[in-house]
Design a protein around this motif. Structure first.
Motif, PDB file in Angstrom:
ATOM      1  N   GLY A 142       8.453   3.601  -3.311  1.00 37.13           N
ATOM      2  CA  GLY A 142       7.373   3.687  -4.451  1.00 37.13           C
ATOM      3  C   GLY A 142       7.851   5.109  -5.280  1.00 37.13           C
ATOM      4  O   GLY A 142       7.639   5.240  -6.527  1.00 37.13           O
ATOM      5  N   LEU A 189      -6.756   2.977  -1.540  1.00 39.29           N
ATOM      6  CA  LEU A 189      -6.042   2.194  -0.369  1.00 39.29           C
ATOM      7  C   LEU A 189      -6.940   1.950   0.986  1.00 39.29           C
ATOM      8  O   LEU A 189      -6.337   1.556   1.624  1.00 39.29           O
ATOM      9  CB  LEU A 189      -4.750   3.009   0.030  1.00 39.29           C
ATOM     10  CG  LEU A 189      -3.677   3.241  -1.259  1.00 39.29           C
ATOM     11  CD1 LEU A 189      -2.620   3.968  -1.007  1.00 39.29           C
ATOM     12  CD2 LEU A 189      -3.230   1.701  -1.652  1.00 39.29           C
ATOM     13  N   LEU A 231      -6.446   6.123  -6.864  1.00 38.17           N
ATOM     14  CA  LEU A 231      -5.631   4.926  -6.381  1.00 38.17           C
ATOM     15  C   LEU A 231      -5.101   5.450  -4.941  1.00 38.17           C
ATOM     16  O   LEU A 231      -5.251   4.424  -3.909  1.00 38.17           O
ATOM     17  CB  LEU A 231      -4.282   5.144  -7.036  1.00 38.17           C
ATOM     18  CG  LEU A 231      -4.145   4.756  -8.501  1.00 38.17           C
ATOM     19  CD1 LEU A 231      -2.741   4.979  -9.075  1.00 38.17           C
ATOM     20  CD2 LEU A 231      -4.391   3.222  -8.186  1.00 38.17           C
ATOM     21  N   CYS A 249       0.933  -1.182   0.061  1.00 37.31           N
ATOM     22  CA  CYS A 249      -0.044  -0.019   0.031  1.00 37.31           C
ATOM     23  C   CYS A 249       0.881   1.141  -0.111  1.00 37.31           C
ATOM     24  O   CYS A 249       0.470   2.368  -0.785  1.00 37.31           O
ATOM     25  CB  CYS A 249      -0.838  -0.005   1.217  1.00 37.31           C
ATOM     26  SG  CYS A 249      -2.343  -1.063   1.110  1.00 37.31           S
ATOM     27  N   VAL A 300       2.200   1.898  -3.528  1.00 41.22           N
ATOM     28  CA  VAL A 300       1.361   2.403  -4.558  1.00 41.22           C
ATOM     29  C   VAL A 300       1.088   3.658  -4.099  1.00 41.22           C
ATOM     30  O   VAL A 300       0.961   4.850  -4.825  1.00 41.22           O
ATOM     31  CB  VAL A 300      -0.028   1.630  -4.288  1.00 41.22           C
ATOM     32  CG1 VAL A 300      -1.069   2.331  -4.963  1.00 41.22           C
ATOM     33  CG2 VAL A 300       0.084   0.184  -4.729  1.00 41.22           C
ATOM     34  N   ALA A 303       1.544   7.089  -6.620  1.00 42.65           N
ATOM     35  CA  ALA A 303       0.396   7.926  -7.039  1.00 42.65           C
ATOM     36  C   ALA A 303       0.766   9.342  -6.682  1.00 42.65           C
ATOM     37  O   ALA A 303       0.734  10.399  -7.512  1.00 42.65           O
ATOM     38  CB  ALA A 303      -0.560   7.336  -6.104  1.00 42.65           C
TER      39      ALA A 303
END
Length: 397
Positions: A320, A260, A256, A49, A52, A56
């Motif tokens: 990320g 989550l 996105l 998570c 991501v 994002a």
């Protein structure tokens, strides 16, 4: 008629009792292995998570100090589009999770966990903390949950913001008993959520709210198209893979981020947030009883997966953002504020976030998504503090 002889103690111990002992010895080990597997699975979900989230946010460009400043000065609206889209999507999913029979328990546990983080806090302390947080955002151009993303993307002097955040965490941890005594309400908050106040189910109240938020986001995009608000050329998007493009549409990034909430609620019984992770990190320096007495507030963050998951989440967001920025060739291309300003702003944002009981993610996305009334007050004060401070800094310059 033949009679059966009773078995001796040695015979009994050698058969059935031996089997029972082996079962008793295996039970703790099996439970420990099962617990370890659950923690490992939840840790993986937290990291994924965070990954991501980092991608994002990096693609949305809201981690850039200039984007935050321009939002507070009403020059550009990328930050508001991403924030409101994340809130709209997150509120929708949280509302759905609250009514489905097989997800309602996880929703209630997540909601209870969120309220637990606001223990002993009243509207005055939450609002004042929100204002300090917003002011700090205008100074440093980030919030607690995005400091790691700035570091992952190579924003200049972001390490000084991190040092400021850690310093501010210690400062709040030491002064927390005094601040709590000064701001603690005389009577506990009676209605935590808007639907409790109005006497209706969460979905009934949230449906018109996230519908109106969606209209606002759509209107902002119609008036201020995102293509004209990002400092990119058309050639930056032609013939490139999705991850290699320098930015994505605010709708996609916001969706996105808001989505989550689903894995966090269902698997971790938690909601989106990040400022508590710094309390967990700093608390590892509490190694004896005298230090624990110095800050009982920080000491409670030392252990437990309920504290450590945010550390893993923020760590995943760093990775990320690094992957995203490197893939698009944007790593290290974003200007930051000066080291001194970064340190000061970092101290302000975490001090305000801890005083308010949450940051832009915790209060702004999760709290408002849950229709928490104090979170709504916190968000208003965050943006008020940011707007006022940004205008003052503009005048001073």
């Amino acid at each position: 008629m033949a009679t059966s002889r009773p078995r001796t103690r040695s015979q009994t111990n050698g058969t059935n009792m031996g089997t029972n002992f082996s079962r008793l010895e295996a039970t703790p080990a099996s439970k420990e292995n099962g617990l370890s597997m659950v923690v490992a699975f939840k840790s993986g979900v937290s990291a994924l998570c965070g990954l991501v989230f980092g991608i994002a946010v990096e693609k949305s460009r809201v981690f850039e100090p200039a984007v935050v400043t321009n939002q507070m000065l009403f020059r550009k609206f990328i930050m508001m589009k991403v924030f409101l889209t994340s809130l709209t999507v997150g509120m929708f999913f949280l509302s759905v999770l609250s009514i489905l029979p097989f997800t309602r328990k996880s929703y209630l546990l997540s909601r209870a966990s969120y309220i637990g983080g606001l223990n002993k806090k009243g509207y005055f302390g939450i609002s004042l903390g929100g204002f300090i947080l917003g002011s700090g955002m205008a100074v440093v151009g980030t919030c607690p949950g995005l400091v790691g993303i700035q570091m992952g993307a190579g924003v200049q002097n972001s390490v000084f913001a991190l040092v400021g955040v850690l310093t501010g965490t210690v400062l709040y941890g030491v002064t927390e008993p005094y601040l709590t005594s000064l701001t603690k309400p005389s009577t506990p908050i009676k209605y935590h959520f808007l639907y409790q106040l109005m006497g209706s189910p969460p979905f009934i109240i949230s449906f018109p709210i996230f519908s109106m938020l969606g209209i606002v986001v759509f209107s902002l995009e119609m008036m201020y198209p995102w293509q004209y608000e990002v400092a990119m050329q058309a050639s930056d998007f032609v013939g490139k893979a999705v991850l290699a493009t320098p930015c994505w549409h605010p709708y996609l990034c916001g969706a996105l981020i808001g989505s989550l909430q689903v894995p966090l609620v269902l698997i971790l019984n938690a909601t989106l947030g990040g400022s508590r992770c710094y309390c967990t990190v700093v608390s590892q320096g509490i190694i004896n009883k005298p230090m624990e007495k110095l800050s009982p507030y920080l000491a409670k963050f030392r252990k437990g997966f309920s504290n450590w998951w945010q550390v893993i989440f923020i760590g995943g967001s760093v990775v990320g953002s690094y992957i995203s920025a490197s893939a698009s060739g944007q790593y290290g291309n974003v200007d930051g504020v000066s080291p001194g300003v970064a340190f000061l702003g970092g101290t302000m944002i975490i001090f305000g976030a801890r005083m308010a009981g949450g940051c832009t993610s915790g209060h702004g996305l999760s709290g408002v998504g849950l229709l928490n009334i104090s979170s709504m007050a916190a968000v208003v004060c965050m943006f008020s503090g940011g707007i006022v401070t940004a205008q003052l800094l503009q005048l001073m310059s």
